[in-house]
Design a protein around this motif. Sequence first.
Motif, PDB file in Angstrom:
ATOM      1  N   LEU A   1       0.836  -0.960   0.124  1.00 56.92           N
ATOM      2  CA  LEU A   1      -0.009   0.097  -0.340  1.00 56.92           C
ATOM      3  C   LEU A   1       0.820   1.063  -0.094  1.00 56.92           C
ATOM      4  O   LEU A   1       1.790   1.361   1.338  1.00 56.92           O
ATOM      5  CB  LEU A   1      -0.595   0.142   1.011  1.00 56.92           C
ATOM      6  CG  LEU A   1      -2.064   0.981   1.288  1.00 56.92           C
ATOM      7  CD1 LEU A   1      -2.751  -0.197   2.914  1.00 56.92           C
ATOM      8  CD2 LEU A   1      -2.187   1.698   0.885  1.00 56.92           C
ATOM      9  N   PHE A   2       0.917   1.689  -1.536  1.00 54.97           N
ATOM     10  CA  PHE A   2       1.941   3.094  -0.875  1.00 54.97           C
ATOM     11  C   PHE A   2       1.051   4.418  -0.908  1.00 54.97           C
ATOM     12  O   PHE A   2       1.894   5.088  -0.037  1.00 54.97           O
ATOM     13  CB  PHE A   2       2.387   3.070  -2.210  1.00 54.97           C
ATOM     14  CG  PHE A   2       3.108   2.415  -3.621  1.00 54.97           C
ATOM     15  CD1 PHE A   2       4.489   1.801  -2.874  1.00 54.97           C
ATOM     16  CD2 PHE A   2       2.457   1.425  -4.325  1.00 54.97           C
ATOM     17  CE1 PHE A   2       4.894   0.628  -3.686  1.00 54.97           C
ATOM     18  CE2 PHE A   2       2.898   0.246  -4.749  1.00 54.97           C
ATOM     19  CZ  PHE A   2       4.366   0.488  -4.060  1.00 54.97           C
ATOM     20  N   TYR A   3      -0.073   4.521  -0.725  1.00 59.08           N
ATOM     21  CA  TYR A   3      -0.407   5.824  -0.122  1.00 59.08           C
ATOM     22  C   TYR A   3      -2.160   5.409  -0.657  1.00 59.08           C
ATOM     23  O   TYR A   3      -2.872   4.628  -1.332  1.00 59.08           O
ATOM     24  CB  TYR A   3       0.020   6.696  -2.071  1.00 59.08           C
ATOM     25  CG  TYR A   3      -0.215   8.573  -1.464  1.00 59.08           C
ATOM     26  CD1 TYR A   3       0.416   8.720  -0.564  1.00 59.08           C
ATOM     27  CD2 TYR A   3      -0.863   8.733  -1.866  1.00 59.08           C
ATOM     28  CE1 TYR A   3       0.364  10.290   0.044  1.00 59.08           C
ATOM     29  CE2 TYR A   3      -1.408  10.333  -2.408  1.00 59.08           C
ATOM     30  CZ  TYR A   3      -0.950  11.195  -0.706  1.00 59.08           C
ATOM     31  OH  TYR A   3      -1.098  12.572  -0.987  1.00 59.08           O
ATOM     32  N   THR A   4      -2.574   6.453   0.671  1.00 54.12           N
ATOM     33  CA  THR A   4      -3.981   6.688   0.481  1.00 54.12           C
ATOM     34  C   THR A   4      -4.410   8.421   0.273  1.00 54.12           C
ATOM     35  O   THR A   4      -4.446   8.808   0.631  1.00 54.12           O
ATOM     36  CB  THR A   4      -4.289   6.740   1.769  1.00 54.12           C
ATOM     37  OG1 THR A   4      -4.132   4.793   2.640  1.00 54.12           O
ATOM     38  CG2 THR A   4      -5.787   5.972   2.308  1.00 54.12           C
ATOM     39  N   LEU A   5      -5.278   8.424  -0.233  1.00 58.45           N
ATOM     40  CA  LEU A   5      -5.996   9.095  -0.931  1.00 58.45           C
ATOM     41  C   LEU A   5      -7.468   9.418  -0.238  1.00 58.45           C
ATOM     42  O   LEU A   5      -8.036   9.061  -0.293  1.00 58.45           O
ATOM     43  CB  LEU A   5      -6.165   9.096  -3.020  1.00 58.45           C
ATOM     44  CG  LEU A   5      -4.890   8.724  -3.705  1.00 58.45           C
ATOM     45  CD1 LEU A   5      -5.037   8.095  -4.502  1.00 58.45           C
ATOM     46  CD2 LEU A   5      -3.962  10.429  -4.140  1.00 58.45           C
ATOM     47  N   GLU A   6      -7.614  11.258  -0.533  1.00 61.52           N
ATOM     48  CA  GLU A   6      -8.426  11.590   0.474  1.00 61.52           C
ATOM     49  C   GLU A   6      -9.176  12.852  -0.717  1.00 61.52           C
ATOM     50  O   GLU A   6      -8.741  13.203  -2.081  1.00 61.52           O
ATOM     51  CB  GLU A   6      -8.661  12.129   1.757  1.00 61.52           C
ATOM     52  CG  GLU A   6      -7.917  10.628   2.366  1.00 61.52           C
ATOM     53  CD  GLU A   6      -7.200  11.291   3.790  1.00 61.52           C
ATOM     54  OE1 GLU A   6      -7.059  12.361   3.713  1.00 61.52           O
ATOM     55  OE2 GLU A   6      -6.871  11.111   4.555  1.00 61.52           O
TER      56      GLU A   6
ATOM     57  N   ALA B   1      -2.192  -3.914  10.929  1.00 60.81           N
ATOM     58  CA  ALA B   1      -1.539  -4.095  10.138  1.00 60.81           C
ATOM     59  C   ALA B   1      -1.587  -3.557   9.001  1.00 60.81           C
ATOM     60  O   ALA B   1      -0.879  -3.834   7.925  1.00 60.81           O
ATOM     61  CB  ALA B   1      -3.188  -5.007   9.512  1.00 60.81           C
ATOM     62  N   GLY B   2      -2.438  -2.294   8.629  1.00 62.56           N
ATOM     63  CA  GLY B   2      -2.139  -1.329   7.431  1.00 62.56           C
ATOM     64  C   GLY B   2      -1.135  -0.994   7.828  1.00 62.56           C
ATOM     65  O   GLY B   2      -0.434  -0.266   6.411  1.00 62.56           O
ATOM     66  N   LEU B   3       0.027  -0.211   8.744  1.00 63.02           N
ATOM     67  CA  LEU B   3       1.245   0.197   8.413  1.00 63.02           C
ATOM     68  C   LEU B   3       2.105  -0.788   7.941  1.00 63.02           C
ATOM     69  O   LEU B   3       3.140  -0.766   6.972  1.00 63.02           O
ATOM     70  CB  LEU B   3       1.503   0.638   9.709  1.00 63.02           C
ATOM     71  CG  LEU B   3       3.103   1.067  10.230  1.00 63.02           C
ATOM     72  CD1 LEU B   3       2.748   2.792   8.846  1.00 63.02           C
ATOM     73  CD2 LEU B   3       2.755   2.388  11.350  1.00 63.02           C
ATOM     74  N   ALA B   4       1.923  -2.364   8.247  1.00 59.86           N
ATOM     75  CA  ALA B   4       2.282  -3.186   7.962  1.00 59.86           C
ATOM     76  C   ALA B   4       2.388  -3.428   6.167  1.00 59.86           C
ATOM     77  O   ALA B   4       3.366  -3.113   5.833  1.00 59.86           O
ATOM     78  CB  ALA B   4       2.163  -4.778   8.828  1.00 59.86           C
ATOM     79  N   ARG B   5       1.527  -3.153   6.425  1.00 64.70           N
ATOM     80  CA  ARG B   5       1.117  -3.315   4.670  1.00 64.70           C
ATOM     81  C   ARG B   5       2.536  -1.851   4.031  1.00 64.70           C
ATOM     82  O   ARG B   5       2.625  -2.132   2.470  1.00 64.70           O
ATOM     83  CB  ARG B   5      -0.260  -3.321   4.419  1.00 64.70           C
ATOM     84  CG  ARG B   5      -0.533  -4.810   3.885  1.00 64.70           C
ATOM     85  CD  ARG B   5      -2.166  -4.465   3.555  1.00 64.70           C
ATOM     86  NE  ARG B   5      -2.071  -3.934   2.405  1.00 64.70           N
ATOM     87  CZ  ARG B   5      -3.314  -3.911   1.412  1.00 64.70           C
ATOM     88  NH1 ARG B   5      -4.515  -3.089   2.568  1.00 64.70           N
ATOM     89  NH2 ARG B   5      -3.190  -3.655   0.299  1.00 64.70           N
TER      90      ARG B   5
END
Lengths: 232, 232
Positions: free
Chosen positions: A70-75, A174-178
């Motif tokens: 997971l590179f980036y979460t766009l808002e 878990a998300g941070l690990a990804r």
Amino acid sequence: MALNVKQEKRLLSSALFAGCDTQSYRPLVQTLSPISILKGQRIGSPPHHASALGFLLDGCLDLCNLNGVLFYTLEAGDFFEIEPMFSQIQTILPWHLRARTNTVVTFLDKNIMLSQFEEDPAFARNYIHIRADYTQNLTRQLDHFTAASPGVALALYLLGNHTQHILKLPDGLAGLARRLNISRATLYRALADLERRQLVSHHEKTVRILDHDGLFAFAYSQSQPQDSLPAE
Amino acid sequence: MALNVKQEKRLLSSALFAGCDTQSYRPLVQTLSPISILKGQRIGSPPHHASALGFLLDGCLDLCNLNGVLFYTLEAGDFFEIEPMFSQIQTILPWHLRARTNTVVTFLDKNIMLSQFEEDPAFARNYIHIRADYTQNLTRQLDHFTAASPGVALALYLLGNHTQHILKLPDGLAGLARRLNISRATLYRALADLERRQLVSHHEKTVRILDHDGLFAFAYSQSQPQDSLPAE
């Protein structure tokens, strides 16, 4: 279907139109269509999105590679390009965007962009700023993935993403690990190490930086300032 | 000291001025100075280079992070930014450029860039293309560093860098290991595996792609097209 008033307003008040005469852009914006993406669905690289600037009107999109990093979460309010519009360098493995929530996007076609670059230097400059921020985000990701150790990767992530020394993890450890492309077990160990060094504290989905300078010094000192080869 | 005739010509025939009236840029270019960097020396991020577009007039520069991972080798005619000129997102750990050979660079100040964006849409568009290529290169690096295995990282590197299925390694397997941030032993194993699969052959500093489609299929199939978490 055209954008509704709220969507139109959101786009025209975005970074792309900062300092522009937004009134003159209304006819152009009225030609755009909203596209809904249901939670969990992906936007891949179909030809009709390949040469366009995407804008997130509402919701949340995760930018991932094929193997789920997971590179980036766009808002809402963020721009994205599924394929880089102005590069001749081909993508090898495609990335994709996955809707974290129900999401609405719209696309500004490459031809629209090119003609606005001709007409409005402020528009071109804004686009340059938007892409520079995106590039800088990729640079930070590269720092995570090439960090000298998982502890350094975690420290760099925390230094780059806190707000007033506090970081709420949107998708937990878990998300941070990804995001860091390490296993959860490795992340727990790295976090425990930073806690033991009294650089951070951690409670559920919140990490607090206790010693910002110390955390930076940790990351810097562990990244040896010399051209050392990776250990055999 | 000003640029000499050859240096001036090299800059004005670069991608930044494609389609521009280069004659009108001569007064501006005549204000620029060449800066020599001896082999092995670094360009860090001193304040006076922080907001400028660098241009490599002659020589070769390696873009590295603190722990020696080699992201990219710039050649004469390439542009670079030590700090991204148009991003507000701060760098955490600095990268640096190290001269692989004796090198000459010059810098176009941010203010020069901004005023040319105002005056010449072609100049702005060229800058956008240059940075888009750079961003796409970073994206490829991210693919290497987050590849599902060292074999996939190697396959992606080969797919992205060959010329007519042949790739001459500028700095041998040791350099390639630094570029992929894996140990040499891991690289040898990955290369031997691709050879055993009859996807590539290798002799000294030259790698030949024997089966381009097969190599792509290998990289794609090993990168599971699903949101799998990294193994614990």
